[in-house]
Design an enzyme around this catalytic site. Structure first.
Site, PDB file in Angstrom:
ATOM      1  N   LYS A 165     -11.787  -1.875  -3.952  1.00  0.00           N
ATOM      2  CA  LYS A 165     -12.633  -0.499  -3.767  1.00  0.00           C
ATOM      3  C   LYS A 165     -11.752   0.637  -4.660  1.00  0.00           C
ATOM      4  CE  LYS A 165     -14.403  -1.413   0.694  1.00  0.00           C
ATOM      5  NZ  LYS A 165     -13.035  -1.716   1.641  1.00  0.00           N
ATOM      6  N   LYS A 203      -6.367  -8.285  -7.275  1.00  0.00           N
ATOM      7  CA  LYS A 203      -7.892  -8.461  -6.809  1.00  0.00           C
ATOM      8  C   LYS A 203      -8.721  -7.619  -7.119  1.00  0.00           C
ATOM      9  CE  LYS A 203      -7.630  -6.560  -2.079  1.00  0.00           C
ATOM     10  NZ  LYS A 203      -7.957  -6.751  -0.936  1.00  0.00           N
ATOM     11  N   LYS A 263       1.005  -1.272  -0.158  1.00  0.00           N
ATOM     12  CA  LYS A 263       0.003   0.058   0.126  1.00  0.00           C
ATOM     13  C   LYS A 263       0.837   1.336   0.180  1.00  0.00           C
ATOM     14  CE  LYS A 263      -4.358  -1.623   1.079  1.00  0.00           C
ATOM     15  NZ  LYS A 263      -5.755  -1.299   0.875  1.00  0.00           N
TER      16      LYS A 263
HETATM   17  N1  AQP Z   1     -11.316  -9.185  -4.242  1.00  0.00           N
HETATM   18  C1  AQP Z   1     -11.552  -9.796  -3.033  1.00  0.00           C
HETATM   19  N2  AQP Z   1     -12.089 -11.006  -3.014  1.00  0.00           N
HETATM   20  C2  AQP Z   1     -12.495 -11.658  -1.810  1.00  0.00           C
HETATM   21  N3  AQP Z   1     -12.392 -10.937  -0.711  1.00  0.00           N
HETATM   22  C3  AQP Z   1     -12.058  -9.611  -0.570  1.00  0.00           C
HETATM   23  N4  AQP Z   1     -12.082  -8.658   0.395  1.00  0.00           N
HETATM   24  C4  AQP Z   1     -11.851  -7.571  -0.201  1.00  0.00           C
HETATM   25  N5  AQP Z   1     -11.474  -7.891  -1.692  1.00  0.00           N
HETATM   26  C5  AQP Z   1     -11.660  -8.963  -1.831  1.00  0.00           C
HETATM   27  C6  AQP Z   1     -12.272  -9.053   1.842  1.00  0.00           C
HETATM   28  O1  AQP Z   1     -13.184  -8.050   2.058  1.00  0.00           O
HETATM   29  C7  AQP Z   1     -13.231  -7.676   3.346  1.00  0.00           C
HETATM   30  C8  AQP Z   1     -13.021  -6.386   3.767  1.00  0.00           C
HETATM   31  O2  AQP Z   1     -11.917  -5.649   3.127  1.00  0.00           O
HETATM   32  P1  AQP Z   1     -11.629  -4.326   3.579  1.00  0.00           P
HETATM   33  O3  AQP Z   1     -12.713  -3.269   3.100  1.00  0.00           O
HETATM   34  O4  AQP Z   1     -11.506  -4.346   5.198  1.00  0.00           O
HETATM   35  O5  AQP Z   1     -10.139  -4.148   2.906  1.00  0.00           O
HETATM   36  P2  AQP Z   1      -9.594  -4.698   1.642  1.00  0.00           P
HETATM   37  O6  AQP Z   1      -9.565  -6.050   1.710  1.00  0.00           O
HETATM   38  O7  AQP Z   1      -8.397  -3.882   1.432  1.00  0.00           O
HETATM   39  O8  AQP Z   1     -10.790  -4.351   0.602  1.00  0.00           O
HETATM   40  P3  AQP Z   1     -10.528  -3.472  -0.829  1.00  0.00           P
HETATM   41  O9  AQP Z   1     -11.607  -3.531  -1.486  1.00  0.00           O
HETATM   42  O10 AQP Z   1      -9.445  -3.827  -1.545  1.00  0.00           O
HETATM   43  O11 AQP Z   1     -10.262  -2.039  -0.349  1.00  0.00           O
HETATM   44  P4  AQP Z   1      -9.166  -1.165  -0.686  1.00  0.00           P
HETATM   45  O12 AQP Z   1      -9.081  -1.003  -2.037  1.00  0.00           O
HETATM   46  O13 AQP Z   1      -9.730   0.182   0.161  1.00  0.00           O
HETATM   47  O14 AQP Z   1      -7.879  -1.443  -0.091  1.00  0.00           O
HETATM   48  C9  AQP Z   1     -11.787  -8.580   3.896  1.00  0.00           C
HETATM   49  O15 AQP Z   1     -12.431  -9.649   4.698  1.00  0.00           O
HETATM   50  C10 AQP Z   1     -11.195  -8.779   2.472  1.00  0.00           C
HETATM   51  O16 AQP Z   1     -10.510 -10.218   2.530  1.00  0.00           O
END
Ligand code: AQP
Length: 343
Positions: free
Chosen positions: A209, A206, A114
């Protein structure tokens, strides 16, 4: 008294929720309500480790609460709240900052990913993120956490912090009347195959968001036309679908779409390929679009209803925060005593 295992998990309100959050997290939370004491959070304090506009932060917090409820979480069974309403998360996280070692934190690969080239210029909060995550979990002495594989390293760190706290304060823990460990060694909860949804445009990334390309991500609130358009435009390869899972090896985008189909229909990959194997992508994508719309649209409709009048969610979050505090406060009273804070 029977032991009820306690689960904690959370999602960051840092962007619009997507199919990955649904399949990888929210959908997996629902059945745990029947077997565990469940605490589900919108981790807004984690979200601000990178810049957030305050209007968006609130909107996304409500959106996650709405998604939890629309997907089947029952606020009477599960505790649903936003992290910043229970200040003890911050307090315990500070204590854990003093327990965790710099070397442990420096090994966290998500921080490296990150912060990228910019590690001198990211917030201190982003670096300390795993310590706050440990506090989220241990503030409730949670015994299990359902997380994606990307969070496994952070959960390992949570266990290290718990063990070090239990070791460093062993005498005081005993003096405070506790037999054995104060914090549990929280396990990673595997519920079914871990679903990792990939970007529709690049199977090596992956679904996220914070992806800049809107076409790579199916958002929970996308309407039927947009879902169909994104699936139709998803990257594939020139070969037809294979008849067995082994034929997806080395074909990340194909594997992703078939995996999404299997997850949304609760079928195995081989079963899906039994139906679509050796066909071209056109018919498969059209069936996948119909399936995705049939699963996601009712959830999106309920989410839209809930976010239109925030009052209903406000009541749920206030109640959830009160119930969370009722668990956290006696644990924090013990922690303060153990550490030696005068009250
Ligand atoms: N692509 C994914 N496939 C499966 N699970 C996912 N999760 C996130 N993306 C995927 C799961 O969603 C939960 C919450 O995630 P988070 O919001 O705490 O953070 P993250 O994993 O960093 O999600 P993002 O969407 O990638 O957010 P940003 O872009 O802001 O960093 C977790 O249980 C995660 O495993």
């Amino acid at each position: 008294m029977a032991f009820t295992p306690r689960v904690f998990s959370g999602i960051k309100p840092s962007g619009d929720l997507h199919l990955g959050n649904y399949l990888g997290a929210i959908r997996r939370f629902v059945p745990l309500q029947e077997t565990h004491e469940t605490i589900y959070c919108m981790v807004d304090m984690h979200a601000i480790t990178v810049w957030q506009d305050h209007v968006d932060l609130k909107r996304w917090t409500y959106e996650i609460a709405a998604a939890y409820i629309a997907a089947g979480l029952d606020p009477k069974k599960s505790i649903i709240f936003n992290q910043s309403q229970v200040v003890e998360h911050a307090e315990l996280s500070w204590i854990f900052n003093c327990v965790a070692r710099m070397g442990w934190m420096e090994r966290m690969t998500q921080f490296k990913d990150k912060s990228g080239e910019n590690s001198e210029n990211v917030s201190l909060g982003l670096f300390a993120y795993p310590s706050l995550m440990a506090a989220d979990i241990l503030l409730y002495k949670s015994t299990a956490v359902p997380v994606g594989e990307d969070q496994c390293q952070h959960l390992e760190l949570t266990r290290d912090i718990a063990k070090k706290f239990n070791h460093d304060f062993k005498k005081q823990i005993k003096a405070n009347g506790h037999k054995g460990n104060f914090f549990p060694v929280t396990e990673t909860l595997a519920i079914g195959p871990a679903m990792r949804v990939k970007s529709l445009k690049d199977g090596s990334k992956k679904m996220s968001k914070s992806d800049a390309s809107d076409l790579s991500t199916i958002y929970m609130m996308d309407d039927a036309d947009l879902i169909a358009k994104k699936i139709k435009r998803a990257t594939t390869d020139a070969d037809a679908l294979p008849s067995e899972a082994a034929g997806l090896d080395g074909r990340a985008e194909a594997e992703n779409l078939v995996g999404i189909f299997a997850a949304l229909s609760n079928r195995s990959v081989n079963d899906v390929l039994g139906e679509f194997g050796s066909q071209g992508w056109g018919a498969f994508k059209s069936a996948l679009a119909d399936l995705a719309v049939s699963v996601l649209t009712p959830i999106a409709d309920e989410m839209k209803r809930l976010v239109a009048d925030r009052g209903e969610i406000d009541v749920i979050l206030r109640d959830g925060a009160a119930r969370a505090r009722a668990i956290a406060q006696p644990i924090m009273d013990d922690v303060r005593n153990i550490v030696g804070f005068v009250r």
